[in-house]
Design a protein around this motif. Structure first.
Motif, PDB file in Angstrom:
ATOM      1  N   GLN A 124       1.043   4.324  -3.191  1.00 60.99           N
ATOM      2  CA  GLN A 124       0.912   5.696  -2.733  1.00 60.99           C
ATOM      3  C   GLN A 124       1.781   6.077  -3.117  1.00 60.99           C
ATOM      4  N   LYS A 125       3.285   5.769  -2.836  1.00 62.51           N
ATOM      5  CA  LYS A 125       4.031   6.851  -2.878  1.00 62.51           C
ATOM      6  C   LYS A 125       5.498   6.765  -3.565  1.00 62.51           C
ATOM      7  N   ASP A 152       1.296  -1.461  -0.441  1.00 61.69           N
ATOM      8  CA  ASP A 152      -0.153  -0.260  -0.105  1.00 61.69           C
ATOM      9  C   ASP A 152       0.840   1.485   0.061  1.00 61.69           C
ATOM     10  N   ASN A 153       1.972   1.531   0.842  1.00 62.82           N
ATOM     11  CA  ASN A 153       2.838   2.180   1.171  1.00 62.82           C
ATOM     12  C   ASN A 153       3.412   2.517  -0.543  1.00 62.82           C
ATOM     13  N   GLU A 192       2.187   6.767  -6.535  1.00 65.41           N
ATOM     14  CA  GLU A 192       1.514   8.117  -6.818  1.00 65.41           C
ATOM     15  C   GLU A 192       0.097   7.857  -6.214  1.00 65.41           C
ATOM     16  N   LEU A 193      -0.623   6.793  -5.816  1.00 61.19           N
ATOM     17  CA  LEU A 193      -1.841   6.178  -6.373  1.00 61.19           C
ATOM     18  C   LEU A 193      -2.372   7.057  -5.166  1.00 61.19           C
ATOM     19  N   HIS A 194      -3.470   7.541  -5.422  1.00 57.87           N
ATOM     20  CA  HIS A 194      -4.942   8.320  -3.474  1.00 57.87           C
ATOM     21  C   HIS A 194      -5.257   6.785  -3.655  1.00 57.87           C
ATOM     22  N   VAL A 195      -5.661   7.048  -2.106  1.00 56.83           N
ATOM     23  CA  VAL A 195      -6.416   5.717  -1.611  1.00 56.83           C
ATOM     24  C   VAL A 195      -7.544   5.510  -2.231  1.00 56.83           C
ATOM     25  N   ASN A 255      -8.386   5.579  -5.345  1.00 58.13           N
ATOM     26  CA  ASN A 255      -8.071   4.995  -6.193  1.00 58.13           C
ATOM     27  C   ASN A 255      -7.603   2.991  -6.421  1.00 58.13           C
ATOM     28  N   LEU A 256      -6.861   3.322  -5.288  1.00 64.11           N
ATOM     29  CA  LEU A 256      -6.588   1.814  -4.067  1.00 64.11           C
ATOM     30  C   LEU A 256      -7.901   1.449  -4.193  1.00 64.11           C
TER      31      LEU A 256
END
Length: 72
Positions: free
Chosen positions: A53-54, A49-50, A57-60, A62-63
């Motif tokens: 996201q990092k 997940d990190n 650069e996927l927004h939560v 979108n996940l």
């Protein structure tokens, strides 16, 4: 991959088995590659997940959407 190789290099044609073997070596995925990826993600980002996201650069949101589409 076998389906695609057979379409590109039909086994019935002379020499195509060799072409298929070369393509497998060039484009194949080995378990050790996948394991290395996850080891690096764990080392550098602690969790997938990190990483998503990092590094990607996927927004939560979108996940969550991706999980809904592909994991349920």
């Amino acid at each position: 991959m076998d389906y695609l190789l057979e379409k590109l290099f039909p086994a019935s044609e002379p020499g195509n088995l060799e072409h298929q073997a070369i393509a497998r070596r060039l484009f194949g995925v080995k378990t050790c590659y996948i394991e290395s990826f996850f080891d690096a993600v764990e080392k550098d980002y602690i969790s997938l997940d990190n990483y998503l996201q990092k590094a990607l650069e996927l927004h939560v949101d979108n996940l969550v959407r991706l999980r809904t589409l592909y994991l349920k």
